[in-house]
Enzyme design. Sequence first.
Site, PDB file in Angstrom:
ATOM      1  N   ASP A  19       0.849  -1.209   0.000  1.00 65.93           N
ATOM      2  CA  ASP A  19       0.000   0.000   0.000  1.00 65.93           C
ATOM      3  C   ASP A  19       0.879   1.251   0.000  1.00 65.93           C
ATOM      4  O   ASP A  19       0.600   2.233  -0.683  1.00 65.93           O
ATOM      5  CB  ASP A  19      -0.890   0.048   1.243  1.00 65.93           C
ATOM      6  CG  ASP A  19      -1.763  -1.170   1.432  1.00 65.93           C
ATOM      7  OD1 ASP A  19      -1.222  -2.237   1.782  1.00 65.93           O
ATOM      8  OD2 ASP A  19      -2.981  -1.069   1.221  1.00 65.93           O
ATOM      9  N   THR A 127      -7.070  -0.648  -1.842  1.00 67.01           N
ATOM     10  CA  THR A 127      -6.002  -1.659  -1.766  1.00 67.01           C
ATOM     11  C   THR A 127      -6.053  -2.456  -0.463  1.00 67.01           C
ATOM     12  O   THR A 127      -5.042  -3.025  -0.036  1.00 67.01           O
ATOM     13  CB  THR A 127      -4.616  -0.988  -1.892  1.00 67.01           C
ATOM     14  OG1 THR A 127      -4.476  -0.023  -0.818  1.00 67.01           O
ATOM     15  CG2 THR A 127      -4.444  -0.292  -3.228  1.00 67.01           C
TER      16      THR A 127
HETATM   17  O1  RIB Z   1      -3.528 -10.181  -0.945  1.00 67.94           O
HETATM   18  C1  RIB Z   1      -2.747  -9.022  -1.053  1.00 67.94           C
HETATM   19  C2  RIB Z   1      -3.435  -7.849  -0.444  1.00 67.94           C
HETATM   20  O2  RIB Z   1      -3.596  -8.062   0.963  1.00 67.94           O
HETATM   21  C3  RIB Z   1      -2.621  -6.535  -0.552  1.00 67.94           C
HETATM   22  O3  RIB Z   1      -3.501  -5.444  -0.620  1.00 67.94           O
HETATM   23  C4  RIB Z   1      -1.852  -6.496   0.738  1.00 67.94           C
HETATM   24  O4  RIB Z   1      -1.507  -5.148   1.132  1.00 67.94           O
HETATM   25  C5  RIB Z   1      -2.856  -7.073   1.698  1.00 67.94           C
HETATM   26  O5  RIB Z   1      -3.730  -6.022   2.079  1.00 67.94           O
HETATM   27 CA    CA Z   2      -3.246  -3.616   0.985  1.00 65.27          CA
END
Ligand code: RIB
Ligand code: CA
Length: 305
Positions: A19, A127
């Site tokens: 992120d 995200t």
């Molecule tokens: O599976 C990957 C996701 O899960 C990404 O967004 C990582 O930051 C976690 O949030």
């Molecule tokens: Ca994430």
Amino acid sequence: MSRSSTAPVLFDCDPGIDDAFALAIAHASAKLHIEAVTTTYGNVGLDNTTNNALRVLDWIGSDAPVHAGVQRSLLTKKVDAAGYHGATGLEAPGIPQPSHKPTSGDAVNFLIDHLRTVSEPRTIVATGPLTNLAMVLRLAPDVADKIDQIVFMGGSTDYGNDSPAAEFNMMSDPHAAQIVLESGVRTVMFGLNVTHQVLATPPRIAALNDLANNAGPVFAQMLGFFADIYRDQYGFDGPALHDPCTVAWLIQPELFETELMRVDVDTANGLSYGRSVQSPNCAVALEVDADGFFALLTRLVSQLN
Ligand code: RIB
Ligand code: CA
């Protein structure tokens, strides 16, 4: 390019190493302007994801306000990915503690009020788990018309990571994901099937580490932390940069191949709980030019301090 010619984006995230990358390249790009950041539980608890968002924005020099969001999913049990991202969610000595506090602790109502105010519909980059966005869409269905698209990292067209069938963000709150996918808002999905194609291999990490600025080596150090897990867990030659795929697509869409499909999330408690099952309704990223992705990412990181 002046700020006024850049596209405003709203960022909903759970920082988290990847992120942090996504926030940094969005800020570095002349095409995007991070208008505000909302945080959610996910990789670690909300207090840490919010503190990490403040840290990263301070460090990259963004004045975007941060609004803390929900602490837990709509229905499911508490989850976190501290095993991947470390206890604080951002094990990065090079990124100091923040100099300011969140603007509010009410991301959901901030998003509703803001979307009702803006004249142009907004792009939302998501995200983390989609609980904040599901709450927005349930409390104020009218604002769906003010969301141009939700570009999210989550799901997969093949296997999962939080379970053999489910990806972490979807697994964290499959009900929220289904609400977003059924909302009628245009969605663009970057699942594990494509994010596992952008591995930060040692040469790519070295290219970041060799940058003349501060940001490059700091990101290289963070990836080193991530790398061990991906080698031990998947046998990958480097960690997958999941979340930056969303921002890279907004900046340089030609790096990706997408196909319009329908994505539904299995919210039953069966074996494929949290799995995103296909039939046609979402632009799903399938392929990426990984070298082009890392060339873009490295160039943008080189533009940071
Ligand atoms: O599976 C990957 C996701 O899960 C990404 O967004 C990582 O930051 C976690 O949030
Ligand atoms: Ca994430």
